[in-house]
Design a protein around this motif. Structure first.
Motif, mmCIF file in Angstrom:
data_model
loop_
_atom_site.group_PDB
_atom_site.id
_atom_site.type_symbol
_atom_site.label_atom_id
_atom_site.label_comp_id
_atom_site.label_asym_id
_atom_site.label_seq_id
_atom_site.Cartn_x
_atom_site.Cartn_y
_atom_site.Cartn_z
ATOM 1 N N TRP A 471 -4.397 -2.559 11.004
ATOM 2 C CA TRP A 471 -5.476 -2.701 10.020
ATOM 3 C C TRP A 471 -5.518 -1.431 9.184
ATOM 4 N N PRO A 472 -4.899 -1.421 8.001
ATOM 5 C CA PRO A 472 -4.846 -0.208 7.179
ATOM 6 C C PRO A 472 -6.101 -0.040 6.325
ATOM 7 N N GLU A 473 -6.271 1.168 5.785
ATOM 8 C CA GLU A 473 -7.313 1.374 4.789
ATOM 9 C C GLU A 473 -7.016 0.497 3.580
ATOM 10 N N TYR A 474 -8.085 0.047 2.942
ATOM 11 C CA TYR A 474 -7.959 -0.947 1.886
ATOM 12 C C TYR A 474 -7.529 -0.307 0.567
ATOM 13 N N ILE A 475 -6.535 -0.937 -0.075
ATOM 14 C CA ILE A 475 -6.112 -0.588 -1.433
ATOM 15 C C ILE A 475 -6.034 -1.898 -2.209
ATOM 16 N N PRO A 476 -6.839 -2.063 -3.244
ATOM 17 C CA PRO A 476 -6.831 -3.323 -3.990
ATOM 18 C C PRO A 476 -5.508 -3.538 -4.727
ATOM 19 N N GLY A 477 -5.216 -4.806 -5.020
ATOM 20 C CA GLY A 477 -4.070 -5.110 -5.853
ATOM 21 C C GLY A 477 -2.977 -5.870 -5.134
ATOM 22 N N ASN A 478 -1.806 -5.852 -5.736
ATOM 23 C CA ASN A 478 -0.700 -6.671 -5.259
ATOM 24 C C ASN A 478 0.466 -5.840 -4.733
ATOM 25 N N ASN A 479 0.263 -4.530 -4.624
ATOM 26 C CA ASN A 479 1.371 -3.663 -4.240
ATOM 27 C C ASN A 479 1.406 -3.341 -2.760
ATOM 28 N N THR A 480 0.250 -3.430 -2.103
ATOM 29 C CA THR A 480 0.184 -3.070 -0.687
ATOM 30 C C THR A 480 -0.557 -4.149 0.092
ATOM 31 N N GLN A 481 -0.173 -4.325 1.325
ATOM 32 C CA GLN A 481 -0.806 -5.314 2.200
ATOM 33 C C GLN A 481 -1.867 -4.600 3.035
ATOM 34 N N THR A 482 -3.111 -4.656 2.541
ATOM 35 C CA THR A 482 -4.183 -3.896 3.191
ATOM 36 C C THR A 482 -5.441 -4.711 3.455
ATOM 37 N N LEU A 483 -5.477 -5.975 3.023
ATOM 38 C CA LEU A 483 -6.603 -6.842 3.353
ATOM 39 C C LEU A 483 -6.307 -7.480 4.710
ATOM 40 N N GLY A 490 -4.922 -18.797 15.455
ATOM 41 C CA GLY A 490 -5.026 -18.608 16.891
ATOM 42 C C GLY A 490 -4.628 -17.237 17.384
ATOM 43 N N ASN A 491 -4.474 -16.272 16.489
ATOM 44 C CA ASN A 491 -4.103 -14.910 16.890
ATOM 45 C C ASN A 491 -5.360 -14.132 17.269
ATOM 46 N N VAL A 492 -5.566 -13.962 18.555
ATOM 47 C CA VAL A 492 -6.829 -13.388 19.027
ATOM 48 C C VAL A 492 -6.639 -12.143 19.888
ATOM 49 N N ASP A 493 -5.415 -11.776 20.174
ATOM 50 C CA ASP A 493 -5.168 -10.589 20.995
ATOM 51 C C ASP A 493 -5.160 -9.334 20.135
ATOM 52 N N THR A 494 -5.393 -8.205 20.763
ATOM 53 C CA THR A 494 -5.451 -6.943 20.023
ATOM 54 C C THR A 494 -4.200 -6.718 19.193
ATOM 55 N N GLY A 495 -3.043 -7.066 19.718
ATOM 56 C CA GLY A 495 -1.796 -6.794 19.037
ATOM 57 C C GLY A 495 -1.521 -7.659 17.835
ATOM 58 N N ASN A 496 -2.083 -8.893 17.784
ATOM 59 C CA ASN A 496 -1.788 -9.783 16.652
ATOM 60 C C ASN A 496 -3.040 -10.230 15.900
ATOM 61 N N PHE A 497 -4.179 -9.678 16.260
ATOM 62 C CA PHE A 497 -5.478 -10.028 15.681
ATOM 63 C C PHE A 497 -5.499 -9.825 14.170
ATOM 64 N N VAL A 498 -4.834 -8.783 13.663
ATOM 65 C CA VAL A 498 -4.824 -8.436 12.246
ATOM 66 C C VAL A 498 -3.501 -8.838 11.621
ATOM 67 N N GLN A 499 -3.588 -9.577 10.521
ATOM 68 C CA GLN A 499 -2.425 -9.858 9.681
ATOM 69 C C GLN A 499 -2.758 -9.356 8.281
ATOM 70 N N ALA A 500 -2.126 -8.276 7.871
ATOM 71 C CA ALA A 500 -2.455 -7.663 6.587
ATOM 72 C C ALA A 500 -1.728 -8.373 5.446
ATOM 73 N N VAL A 501 -2.499 -8.657 4.366
ATOM 74 C CA VAL A 501 -1.947 -9.314 3.177
ATOM 75 C C VAL A 501 -2.428 -8.548 1.951
ATOM 76 N N THR A 502 -1.862 -8.856 0.803
ATOM 77 C CA THR A 502 -2.344 -8.243 -0.434
ATOM 78 C C THR A 502 -3.684 -8.861 -0.820
ATOM 79 N N SER A 503 -4.525 -8.063 -1.427
ATOM 80 C CA SER A 503 -5.830 -8.600 -1.822
ATOM 81 C C SER A 503 -5.684 -9.649 -2.915
ATOM 82 N N ASP A 504 -4.699 -9.498 -3.787
ATOM 83 C CA ASP A 504 -4.530 -10.480 -4.854
ATOM 84 C C ASP A 504 -4.235 -11.868 -4.316
#
Length: 519
Positions: A471-483, A490-504
């Motif tokens: 879970w990274p710090e948030y940077i808006p836009g389409n260049n980084t996957q931070t949302l 069904g990803n509920v474990d600590t290791g896969n709970f977060v899937q980071a995508v671009t905010s756009d």
């Protein structure tokens, strides 16, 4: 031997579940609470004088006492409003079974790790929880908000409290100065001041308070952030599905309050005489009106003291609390508010948008979806997703680090209580508080509760580091996957709970909706 073993087991179980009483001295008196299994709880603690009689529709006054107070029973809620066509449906979800109500309602609750053998160096971070309910209903006394699980599992202090809602907390009346209309927000400020003054007595650190709210509670958190640009009485903020952009109306008509006054027989011109008449009306009469077919809506107004009309500009200019922020929304925040709606044109007209955007244009924002889904997603984006996008982007633009943004996507069978529900508005809360229905929860739901609760507690403990793996710090836009998409697929474990995508990838429809949100 068997008898002896049984006796020893019984003694052990009795000890494990035994309650003992504990007393803490505060500005509200000597509070007698309960200590059990490593958690102290203090319930029904009066922090404000009864806002009744002559104090109805007045700013809250602090309650101060040196007397011993019983703090073992949750207080009544403030008077609730469940009105309009969806009243029964909403009450069945958010007030079932009903919590006792009383106009005398300014109470709070504290859950804290047992302090036996601890020192002042071991002061714990504090969560100050603000409930939702459209500023019309809600209470800190809901069992869903019980702080035992978070306190026990995460070692932090949890505070819940009541603030006045609907006509009692947000009357929208010309009988009062404009600065005295948002009484519920003043109640929140008084409760927060009580925490600042007293939380050390419970082992909490007044320098490590995180304000956290959901829906109208998150809107309340956003208000606290904007109106405390200097020396804020908190160090971090969490907003679950709620933030105030720049579209809140100023008060001009007073229609709802004037209609109420006439209906209850106070027909004087607005002013002190009418206010005196209204203060003599019984609580029951007022509640009957506001929960009846003739009631209008009551909510916050821009007073330039508690609520502003240029929130985003204030944040961008650094004229807001410069604290770490965690904010986001549910994947299906809109389904709860659009149950049964299938006519997109009618939805846009009812939202006041029909003159500005066509149904055909809106359909292009959500390709491949039927109108029922378009309506739900448009509602989500207008009210929750796009405001979260605007707020987090504004904080990043202002130079604040430690901004974290999420979208929560967990769907569980026992929470699908209406058609097309999905990951609907507020279903993250039983997982956060650990108050889910253990008899119907799936193993994945139990695991997610532990994972989600820990992630949020991690932010409370240290808001300047990632609350969960990936879970990274948030940077808006389409260049980084931070949302951070939380608990999707069904990803509920600590290791896969977060899937980071671009905010756009989530915010594309906001290109249209932000015209109505960011002035």
């Amino acid at each position: 031997m068997i008898i002896l073993f049984t006796l020893i087991s019984a003694i052990f179980l009795t000890a494990a579940y035994a309650q003992s009483f504990v007393t803490v001295s505060t500005t509200s008196g000597r509070l007698q609470g309960v200590e059990q299994d490593g958690v102290m709880s203090f319930k029904g603690v009066r922090f404000g004088q009864p806002p009744t009689g002559l104090l109805r529709w007045e700013p809250p006054l602090p309650f101060v006492s040196a007397a011993t107070q019983n703090a073992t029973v949750l207080s009544p809620s403030c008077v609730q409003q469940f009105a309009f066509a969806t009243a029964s449906f909403i009450e069945s979800l958010f007030n079932n079974p009903p919590v006792p109500e009383d106009e005398d309602c300014l109470f709070l609750n504290v859950w804290a790790p047992s302090t036996s053998g601890s020192s002042q160096a071991a002061l714990k971070p504090v969560v100050f929880w603000i409930y939702g309910g459209s500023l019309a209903f809600g209470t800190g006394s809901l069992l869903q908000y019980d702080g035992t699980s978070i306190t026990s599992n995460q070692g932090i202090v949890v505070v819940t409290f009541n603030y006045r809602t609907n006509i009692f907390g947000f009357p929208g009346t010309p009988d009062l100065p404009i600065q005295a209309n948002n009484l519920g927000f003043l109640d929140q400020e008084l409760a927060l001041k009580w925490v600042q003054l007293n939380i050390r007595q419970f082992g909490g650190d007044p320098e490590k308070i995180t304000i956290m709210g959901q829906s109208a509670g998150a809107v309340s958190v956003s208000g606290l952030v904007v109106r405390h640009p200097v020396d804020p009485p908190f160090r971090a903020a969490i907003l679950f599905s709620g933030a105030t952009p720049d579209s809140a109306p100023s008060l001009t008509e007073f229609d709802s309050f004037n209609a109420f006054s006439t209906a209850v027989g106070c027909t004087q011109a607005p002013g002190l005489a009418r206010l005196a008449c209204l203060k003599a009306i019984s609580t029951a009469t007022i509640r009957a009106y506001t929960n009846g077919p003739l009631s209008g809506a009551f909510g916050a107004v821009i007073d330039n003291v508690t609520t502003f009309g240029d929130n985003l500009e204030r944040i961008r200019a650094g004229n807001a609390a410069r604290v770490p922020v965690l904010a986001g929304n549910m994947q299906n925040d809109g389904t709860l508010f659009t149950v049964g709606e299938t006519n997109l044109t009618a939805f846009l007209d009812a939202s006041g948008l029909g003159s500005f955007v066509s149904a055909d244009l809106v359909r292009t924002l959500y390709p491949g979806q039927n109108d029922t889904d378009v309506i739900a997603d448009a509602d989500r984006d207008l009210v929750f997703l796009c405001p979260a996008s605007l707020w987090t982007e504004a904080f990043v633009q202002s130079g604040i680090s430690s901004v974290y943004r999420y979208e929560y996507g967990a769907v569980f069978p026992d929470l699908q209580v209406f058609p097309n529900a999905g990951a609907w508005h507020s279903t993250e809360l039983p997982e956060l508080f650990g108050t889910f229905n253990a008899s119907t929860a799936t193993p994945n739901e139990v695991t997610l509760s532990q994972t989600f609760q820990t992630a949020i507690a991690n932010f409370v403990k240290n808001p300047n580091q990632s609350p969960a793996p990936n879970w990274p710090e948030y940077i808006p836009g389409n260049n980084t996957q931070t949302l951070a998409r939380l608990a999707y697929n069904g990803n509920v474990d600590t290791g896969n709970f977060v899937q980071a995508v671009t905010s756009d990838s989530e915010d594309a429809p906001c290109a249209v909706w932000n015209a109505f949100l960011d002035f």
